[in-house]
Design a protein around this motif. Structure first.
Motif, PDB file in Angstrom:
ATOM      1  N   UNK A  62       0.827  -1.208   0.000  1.00  0.00           N
ATOM      2  CA  UNK A  62       0.000   0.000   0.000  1.00  0.00           C
ATOM      3  C   UNK A  62       0.863   1.260   0.000  1.00  0.00           C
ATOM      4  N   UNK A  63       0.579   2.175  -0.934  1.00  0.00           N
ATOM      5  CA  UNK A  63       1.372   3.406  -1.006  1.00  0.00           C
ATOM      6  C   UNK A  63       0.535   4.678  -0.974  1.00  0.00           C
ATOM      7  N   UNK A  64      -0.790   4.561  -1.207  1.00  0.00           N
ATOM      8  CA  UNK A  64      -1.592   5.781  -1.315  1.00  0.00           C
ATOM      9  C   UNK A  64      -3.065   5.502  -1.022  1.00  0.00           C
ATOM     10  N   UNK A  65      -3.752   6.586  -0.667  1.00  0.00           N
ATOM     11  CA  UNK A  65      -5.207   6.564  -0.500  1.00  0.00           C
ATOM     12  C   UNK A  65      -5.805   7.365  -1.649  1.00  0.00           C
ATOM     13  N   UNK A  66      -6.772   6.776  -2.339  1.00  0.00           N
ATOM     14  CA  UNK A  66      -7.456   7.424  -3.452  1.00  0.00           C
ATOM     15  C   UNK A  66      -8.944   7.246  -3.232  1.00  0.00           C
ATOM     16  N   UNK A  67      -9.698   8.328  -3.357  1.00  0.00           N
ATOM     17  CA  UNK A  67     -11.142   8.153  -3.322  1.00  0.00           C
ATOM     18  C   UNK A  67     -11.740   8.750  -4.577  1.00  0.00           C
TER      19      UNK A  67
END
Length: 167
Positions: A62-67
């Motif tokens: 996991x490297x990022x949060x995207x919504x």
């Protein structure tokens, strides 16, 4: 680099502590509100119809949060003036060592291409106008600024990429 190096998966309850640490980190904290409140909202989005919270993975990490969200599915969303079918995005690179090295623009290009392949006509993103690093990354991904707004979310530089613009 492979054509699709990033994987996008749904956020689970188990991801929330990691996301909380990411948005509380110095490189991200300036662009987020209170981490506890933000995590509570992300928790609500897990079962939402209008917002899809995603973890971006690179090589299984996991490297990022995207919504991704549909402003037309939320009552009184300030971006309902965008064409029907528009999808809005919010992105935070979680790992500080991966900030500023091209992952943001690369993963956005990949995700936007997937949205266009599914028939999305327009994708928008709304960085704070003082977040120069994010704006540069979004421009590299093909987004173009079209308006400066102030909304319930604060100041926003509205940026968009339309399906016809995609290379």
């Amino acid at each position: 680099m492979p054509a699709s190096p990033y994987d996008f998966r749904a956020v689970t309850e188990n991801d929330l502590p990691m996301i909380g640490a990411w948005i509380a980190a110095p490189h991200a904290a300036a662009w987020w509100g209170d981490p506890e409140r933000e995590i509570a909202e992300i928790r609500e989005h897990i079962d939402s119809v209008s917002v899809e919270p995603l973890i971006v993975e690179l090589d299984g990490k996991p490297i990022a949060y995207l919504q991704a969200y549909d402003p037309h599915l939320e009552d009184d969303h300030p971006y309902q003036d965008q064409p029907f079918g528009t999808i809005g995005l919010d992105l935070t690179i979680g790992e500080p060592t991966l900030v500023g090295v091209g992952h943001g623009s690369a993963l956005l290009r990949q995700f936007v291409a997937q949205l266009f392949a599914e028939g999305t006509p327009r994708v928008i993103i709304d960085p704070d106008p003082t977040n120069a690093r994010a704006i540069r990354a979004y421009e590299k991904a093909g987004f173009r600024a079209f308006e400066l707004r102030s909304s319930v979310y604060g100041p926003a530089l509205m940026m968009a990429i339309d399906a016809g613009d995609a290379a």
